[in-house]
Design a protein around this motif. Structure first.
Motif, PDB file in Angstrom:
ATOM      1  N   ILE A  28      -5.908  -6.217  -3.462  1.00 14.45           N
ATOM      2  CA  ILE A  28      -6.691  -5.425  -4.408  1.00 14.45           C
ATOM      3  C   ILE A  28      -5.851  -5.123  -5.647  1.00 14.45           C
ATOM      4  N   THR A  47     -13.090  -7.799   5.267  1.00 19.79           N
ATOM      5  CA  THR A  47     -12.990  -7.109   3.991  1.00 19.79           C
ATOM      6  C   THR A  47     -11.728  -7.569   3.278  1.00 19.79           C
ATOM      7  N   VAL A  48     -11.670  -7.324   1.989  1.00 22.77           N
ATOM      8  CA  VAL A  48     -10.526  -7.761   1.196  1.00 22.77           C
ATOM      9  C   VAL A  48      -9.270  -7.013   1.655  1.00 22.77           C
ATOM     10  N   MET A 106      -5.903  -4.998   1.631  1.00 25.57           N
ATOM     11  CA  MET A 106      -5.481  -4.045   0.619  1.00 25.57           C
ATOM     12  C   MET A 106      -4.432  -4.612  -0.330  1.00 25.57           C
ATOM     13  N   THR A 163      -9.463  -9.940 -11.075  1.00 27.49           N
ATOM     14  CA  THR A 163      -9.439  -8.569 -10.587  1.00 27.49           C
ATOM     15  C   THR A 163     -10.208  -8.514  -9.281  1.00 27.49           C
ATOM     16  N   LEU A 164      -9.562  -7.988  -8.229  1.00 31.19           N
ATOM     17  CA  LEU A 164     -10.171  -7.892  -6.905  1.00 31.19           C
ATOM     18  C   LEU A 164     -10.333  -6.425  -6.525  1.00 31.19           C
ATOM     19  N   VAL A 165     -11.477  -6.108  -5.922  1.00 29.94           N
ATOM     20  CA  VAL A 165     -11.755  -4.753  -5.456  1.00 29.94           C
ATOM     21  C   VAL A 165     -12.087  -4.804  -3.973  1.00 29.94           C
ATOM     22  N   ASP A 166     -12.178  -3.635  -3.359  1.00 27.52           N
ATOM     23  CA  ASP A 166     -12.527  -3.573  -1.950  1.00 27.52           C
ATOM     24  C   ASP A 166     -13.974  -4.026  -1.770  1.00 27.52           C
ATOM     25  N   ASP A 209       0.857  -1.182   0.000  1.00 30.19           N
ATOM     26  CA  ASP A 209       0.000   0.000   0.000  1.00 30.19           C
ATOM     27  C   ASP A 209       0.892   1.230   0.000  1.00 30.19           C
ATOM     28  N   VAL A 240     -16.671  -9.134  -4.874  1.00 28.76           N
ATOM     29  CA  VAL A 240     -15.405  -8.426  -4.678  1.00 28.76           C
ATOM     30  C   VAL A 240     -14.432  -8.632  -5.829  1.00 28.76           C
ATOM     31  N   GLY A 241     -14.855  -9.302  -6.866  1.00 26.15           N
ATOM     32  CA  GLY A 241     -13.917  -9.523  -7.952  1.00 26.15           C
ATOM     33  C   GLY A 241     -14.540 -10.233  -9.132  1.00 26.15           C
ATOM     34  N   ARG A 297       0.931  -9.795 -10.165  1.00 29.01           N
ATOM     35  CA  ARG A 297       0.180  -8.556 -10.313  1.00 29.01           C
ATOM     36  C   ARG A 297       0.360  -7.991 -11.712  1.00 29.01           C
TER      37      ARG A 297
END
Length: 486
Positions: free
Chosen positions: A388, A382-383, A385, A410-413, A79, A420-421, A483
């Motif tokens: 993500i 939650t996913v 960070m 693809t993963l999101v919050d 992050d 979530v993805g 990634r």
């Protein structure tokens, strides 16, 4: 580990600060607790850089590239806050001393240990260079000795600091000048070969406890670095050829990382690779960090009943209808169950604590032999960070007997029970949304929301050294995802 001072923040963005790990020319490093309960090392840059627009522009670019570096031999970047009032960078926390402090405290490392160290650091540089980065400040203070191998730190920030200070115009060198490449000291354009020279100087220090070009003054050290030679006779025989090749004065005469791995001739260090005193120190550091984490993030005892197979879900997509989840909220000696029931009805947290019941709701007692276990509360699920983003790679079917399949995830919050993805198989083009089922530190379990594209009905995605380990069930598919930049 050092206690926090009055000048240290108690939080950095979403991370709760627990202690101070160190400080240097670029900033201070803090141990912090992530929202998912994991530990991270947060580097806060000095205020002078925060006020420089050139630094912020370069920092943003360098951090974006650093996030794509394979973290097998680096402390993976998870992050960053390039736009924060004081820019910061968070990496996975790795218990272990720096090479500089370890050698100064315990003395030089043995020949076999240095060879394993050399292989690990070379592999780290290979991945940093593949991401389009030059470390520019590789030195013993930027190498961590972890229980399972070495880690390179502080990549993705040095160039931003140099440009902020106008390094290319003045010839200024960050950090310890005795580990910089000659072309760096002279203000010439740098290539990845500069990191190879710094690697050689770092390994010389690891094997001898001395800086290879050290003189009485900085000016004399820099002169010898550019024009003199290191005393290779101080090195064990198997290290002379490796380190000597790295310390060639001209960049084009130094080996590439691939050729250097061949010269080293051993695999990167793994397992119990360090002397016992260092292993004991690492164990103590890990225990200290775990104690801080436990004090700041005490476990919440709950009772979790088994979740039915995803194949038994209601046809309604995106909802966990038909799942029975028993959550005991323990207060003193009393416990109250919160249960999801078919149709999406259930008792809210407020109802559970007040004893009221939604009309029509039912309760499902936990399985008789279920024992209290530690789980994150629902609001914490939650996913992480670090997961993500977009990841791609190849997964192999059970037993490696079938055809491998390239996938992209693809993963999101998002929170427990939400989409979530999205997973796409590049060969067939099949795409499916992913629903968050459970969370652990650096790891999530997801289910396909609909047809599973043949890649499994339940998938664990675990962040491991900057990559994602993929393992699905029913059927089993395994692989490693990297990634995707940007």
């Amino acid at each position: 580990m050092q206690p926090l001072t009055t000048a240290d923040p108690r939080s950095v963005d979403r991370y709760r600060v627990l202690g101070r790990l160190g400080a240097g020319g670029m900033g201070r490093v803090l141990l912090a607790l992530a929202p998912d309960g994991g530990l991270v090392a947060v580097k806060l840059v000095h205020q002078q850089f925060a006020d420089d627009d050139r630094f912020r522009r370069r920092f943003r670019t360098e951090v974006a590239a650093a996030c794509s570096v394979d973290g097998a031999w680096t402390a993976a970047v998870v992050d960053a806050g390039p736009a924060a009032p004081v820019p910061w960078l968070a990496t996975a926390y790795v218990p272990g001393p720096t090479l500089d402090s370890a050698v100064r405290r315990f003395g030089p490392l043995g020949e076999d240990v240095v060879l394993g160290l050399a292989a690990g650091l070379t592999a780290a540089l290979r991945e940093i260079h593949r991401a389009g980065l030059i470390h520019r400040d590789l030195k013993p203070g930027n190498v961590l000795l972890a229980a399972d191998g070495p880690r390179v730190i502080d990549f993705g920030i040095t160039r931003a600091v140099e440009e902020s200070r106008g390094v290319t115009a003045t010839g200024f060198v960050i950090g310890s000048p005795g580990f910089a490449a000659p072309e760096h000291v002279q203000g010439r354009e740098l290539t990845i070969a500069a990191d190879v020279f710094s690697l050689g100087a770092t390994l010389f220090f690891a094997a001898t406890g001395r800086e290879p070009f050290r003189e009485a003054s900085t000016a004399a050290t820099l002169f010898r670095l550019v024009h003199g030679e290191a005393d290779l006779q101080l090195l064990p025989s198997r290290l002379r050829a490796v380190i000597g090749a790295c310390l060639a004065k001209e960049p084009e005469q130094r080996p590439t990382t691939e050729r250097l791995l061949g010269l080293i001739g051993v695999q990167p260090a793994r397992g119990a690779w360090l002397p016992q005193p260092l292993r004991d120190l690492i164990r103590r550091q890990g225990a200290d960090a775990a104690a801080l984490r436990a004090a700041a993030h005490p476990p919440r005892p709950t009772l979790i009943a088994p979740v039915p197979s995803p194949r038994r879900r209601s046809p309604r997509r995106g909802l966990w209808t038909g799942a029975a989840v028993a959550l005991a909220l323990v207060t003193g000696t009393a416990g109250v169950a919160l249960t999801g029931v078919p149709g999406g009805l259930g008792r809210t947290t407020a109802e559970a604590t007040t004893g009221t019941t939604t009309p029509g709701a039912t309760t499902t007692p936990p399985v008789a032999d279920e024992r209290p276990v530690t789980r994150p509360s629902l609001e914490q699920m939650t996913v992480p960070m670090g997961l993500i983003g977009t990841w791609s790679g190849t997964v192999v079917p059970d037993g490696s007997g079938g055809t491998p399949q390239a996938i992209r995830i693809t993963l999101v919050d998002g929170a427990h029970g939400e989409r979530v993805g999205r997973l796409t198989t590049t060969r067939t083009g099949c795409t499916v949304d992913l629903v968050l089922r459970s969370v652990r530190v650096g790891r999530i379990t997801v289910e396909p929301d609909g047809d599973d594209c043949g890649t499994g009905t339940s998938t664990v995605l675990e962040l491991r050294d900057g990559q994602v380990r993929h393992r699905s069930s029913d059927p089993l598919w395994e692989g490693t995802l990297r990634r995707v930049p940007g």
